[in-house]
Design an enzyme around this catalytic site. Structure first.
Site, PDB file in Angstrom:
ATOM      1  N   HIS A 153      56.183  59.755  19.089  1.00 21.84           N
ATOM      2  CA  HIS A 153      55.360  59.685  17.878  1.00 21.84           C
ATOM      3  C   HIS A 153      55.282  61.093  17.287  1.00 21.84           C
ATOM      4  O   HIS A 153      54.205  61.679  17.170  1.00 21.84           O
ATOM      5  CB  HIS A 153      53.977  59.104  18.199  1.00 21.84           C
ATOM      6  CG  HIS A 153      53.284  58.487  17.029  1.00 21.84           C
ATOM      7  ND1 HIS A 153      52.814  57.188  17.017  1.00 21.84           N
ATOM      8  CD2 HIS A 153      52.988  58.991  15.808  1.00 21.84           C
ATOM      9  CE1 HIS A 153      52.240  56.931  15.855  1.00 21.84           C
ATOM     10  NE2 HIS A 153      52.332  58.005  15.095  1.00 21.84           N
ATOM     11  N   GLU A 198      57.819  55.123  13.127  1.00 23.42           N
ATOM     12  CA  GLU A 198      58.045  55.449  11.716  1.00 23.42           C
ATOM     13  C   GLU A 198      59.150  56.467  11.459  1.00 23.42           C
ATOM     14  O   GLU A 198      58.890  57.572  10.964  1.00 23.42           O
ATOM     15  CB  GLU A 198      56.738  55.938  11.064  1.00 23.42           C
ATOM     16  CG  GLU A 198      55.679  54.878  11.000  1.00 23.42           C
ATOM     17  CD  GLU A 198      54.507  55.240  10.070  1.00 23.42           C
ATOM     18  OE1 GLU A 198      54.552  56.285   9.411  1.00 23.42           O
ATOM     19  OE2 GLU A 198      53.555  54.444   9.994  1.00 23.42           O
TER      20      GLU A 198
END
Ligand SMILES: *[C@@H]1O[C@H](CO)[C@@H](O)[C@H](O)[C@H]1NC(C)=O
Ligand SMILES: *[C@@H]1O[C@H](CO)[C@@H](O)[C@H](O)[C@H]1NC(C)=O
Ligand SMILES: *[C@@H]1O[C@H](CO)[C@@H](O)[C@H](O)[C@H]1NC(C)=O
Length: 462
Positions: A153, A198
């Site tokens: 992340h 993402e």
């Protein structure tokens, strides 16, 4: 959103009260069954850099986020840092207590790569970091909460960045070894893995000056990073398949993100713009993994090849996968993780000649002025977008891969009434239930962002 806000920004919310409110108010336009299917995964989501703090405690290595906040304070609102954040490194038991209080069965958190492997490679293990995640995982399981673990992340070990980080194609080697390490240490108890969070957001580190590693190589760097990321993802998936799956019986996916694109009208031109928008934002990463053909979206390949040629290049700025890599990446996920917050109205914009405004090309993507605002410019209240995006994914990639909503949530500036957040969750979840019950889409779970008031990257704690 603070009932009790300590200097570190930690919040202990009165969660049962909130849930009761949500159910009491209902916020439904029409009364309907609000029940989730049996076995539906419900929980909350976080990320190491946003909550852990303890940035240099007990042998943790420096990450590219540590480096950014310490050397470029003007990149972050009020020069804030994640040095302490929610102090989850010391207070993880409070996090688990909050998850338990609301009745959640899942907690999505990320492992800080430099906390367990300070220099990024598996020859140099920080046992304290391993202990921390063992303690967190064991505390969750003792409370009947299943861990959902994001491996990456955004907090890359700074040491790997020194020789190019994700833009160096040895990145996939390092990532595979890191994944191997995580499966070996934690896979006996962790059954849900997410390789990357993402990709669309993290490649902005190669498109400007204020997102680490601050390499400004727009229209080139982001494609190489994405390329290496997709190969690293597939390598992690296949090593799990080969060495761990039979024994550990877990699942691996990836968390992608996009805004939902609501067509401005049903004209062919507007629908083309919507497709182009979603192919460039979501298809870039989803098509190689989830489509039946694999590889980048054909529209993206063609547009970038055309533009590269017009720019005088001898090859496309979008790297080419060999057929072997296309086959390795295709199907390398057991579920489709999607982070969904908001929507845009997307429509065509007429241009004559070659549209070289950007690789995606000209289009209009705007908020409708009637959509309620949040405390951040990028987020507006659009519950219909949840159902809309789930439908787009389902139609584009077929109905076989289950979808897990890995982020969704609302930003405000600390309004104690919390009315908009309640309304947001109630109606986005209702929209998700419509996707399940009316559209028959296989959505297996939902983890909200978030359980603590944490460090929101460039927005700091604002
Ligand atoms: C790429 O260029 C070819 C040849 O000029 C053209 O026919 C095609 O429509 C272009 N494709 C895209 C997606 O722009
Ligand atoms: C891209 O790779 C594929 C598969 O190896 C190959 O057939 C194709 O010719 C390559 N295209 C370019 C433009 O290099
Ligand atoms: C707080 O919530 C109330 C009730 O929804 C709303 O009227 C008010 O504008 C909100 N204030 C801020 C600062 O968001």
């Amino acid at each position: 959103m603070s009932d009790r806000l300590s200097p570190s920004g930690r919040v202990a919310m009165n969660i049962p009260l909130r849930l009761a409110l949500l159910l009491a108010i209902g916020w439904r336009v029409e009364a309907r069954d609000l029940k989730f299917p049996n076995g539906f995964m419900m929980g909350a989501s976080s990320a190491a850099y946003q909550v852990e703090g303890a940035w240099n405690t007990n042998g943790k290595g420096e990450s590219i986020w540590d480096r950014l906040v310490h050397t470029q304070p003007s990149c972050i609102a009020q020069s804030q840092t994640g040095d302490v954040a929610c102090d989850s490194y010391h207070k993880y038991k409070e996090d688990v207590k909050a998850l338990k209080a609301i009745g959640f069965g899942y907690y999505r958190f990320s492992i800080s790569w430099p906390r367990v492997l300070p220099t990024g490679d598996i020859a140099n293990v920080n046992q304290d970091g391993v202990n921390y995640y063992n303690n967190l995982i064991n505390e969750l399981l003792a409370n009947n909460i299943q861990p959902v673990v994001t491996m990456y992340h955004w907090d890359l070990p700074q040491h790997l960045q020194e020789f190019g980080g994700m833009s160096n194609n040895v990145f996939a080697d390092y990532f595979e070894d890191y994944a191997y390490f995580l499966f070996s240490k934690f896979g006996d108890r962790v059954k849900w893995w997410i390789t990357f969070n993402e990709p669309l957001s993290l490649v902005s580190g190669y498109m400007g000056d204020c997102f680490p590693p601050r390499v400004n190589s727009r229209r080139v760097g982001e494609y190489y990073v994405a390329h290496n990321l997709l190969m690293a993802h597939a390598r992690a998936y296949h090593i799990y398949d080969k060495l761990f799956r039979t024994k550990q019986k877990g699942k691996i996916g990836i968390s992608l993100n996009t805004e939902y694109a609501k067509p401005k009208s049903n004209s062919a031109a507007d629908l083309e713009a919507v497709n182009r928008f979603l192919q460039f934002d979501l298809g870039w990463f989803a098509h190689p993994i989830f489509s039946s053909k694999g590889g980048y979206p054909p529209l993206m390949i063609e547009r970038i090849a055309n533009l590269s040629k017009a720019e005088g290049l001898r090859r496309s700025r979008l790297p080419n996968f060999s057929q072997a890599w296309i086959d390795l990446i295709k199907g390398s996920a057991d579920f489709f993780g999607i982070n969904m917050y908001t929507s845009k109205v997307v429509g065509a914009m007429q241009v004559t000649g070659l549209d070289d405004s950007s690789d995606m090309g000209h289009l209009t993507a705007e908020f409708d002025s009637s959509w309620p605002t949040s405390s951040v410019t990028w987020l507006r209240y659009t519950p219909f977008g949840m159902r809309g995006l789930l439908n787009w994914i389902h139609n584009e990639y077929g109905g076989n891969v289950p979808i897990l909503v890995t982020e969704n949530g609302w930003a405000d500036s600390g309004n104690k009434t919390d009315t908009m957040r309640i309304r947001y969750y109630a109606n986005y979840l209702a929209s998700l239930l419509d996707a399940i019950y009316i559209d028959k889409i296989k959505v297996i779970g939902y983890v909200a962002w978030s359980i603590t008031d944490n460090f929101e990257w460039s927005s700091g704690y604002t």
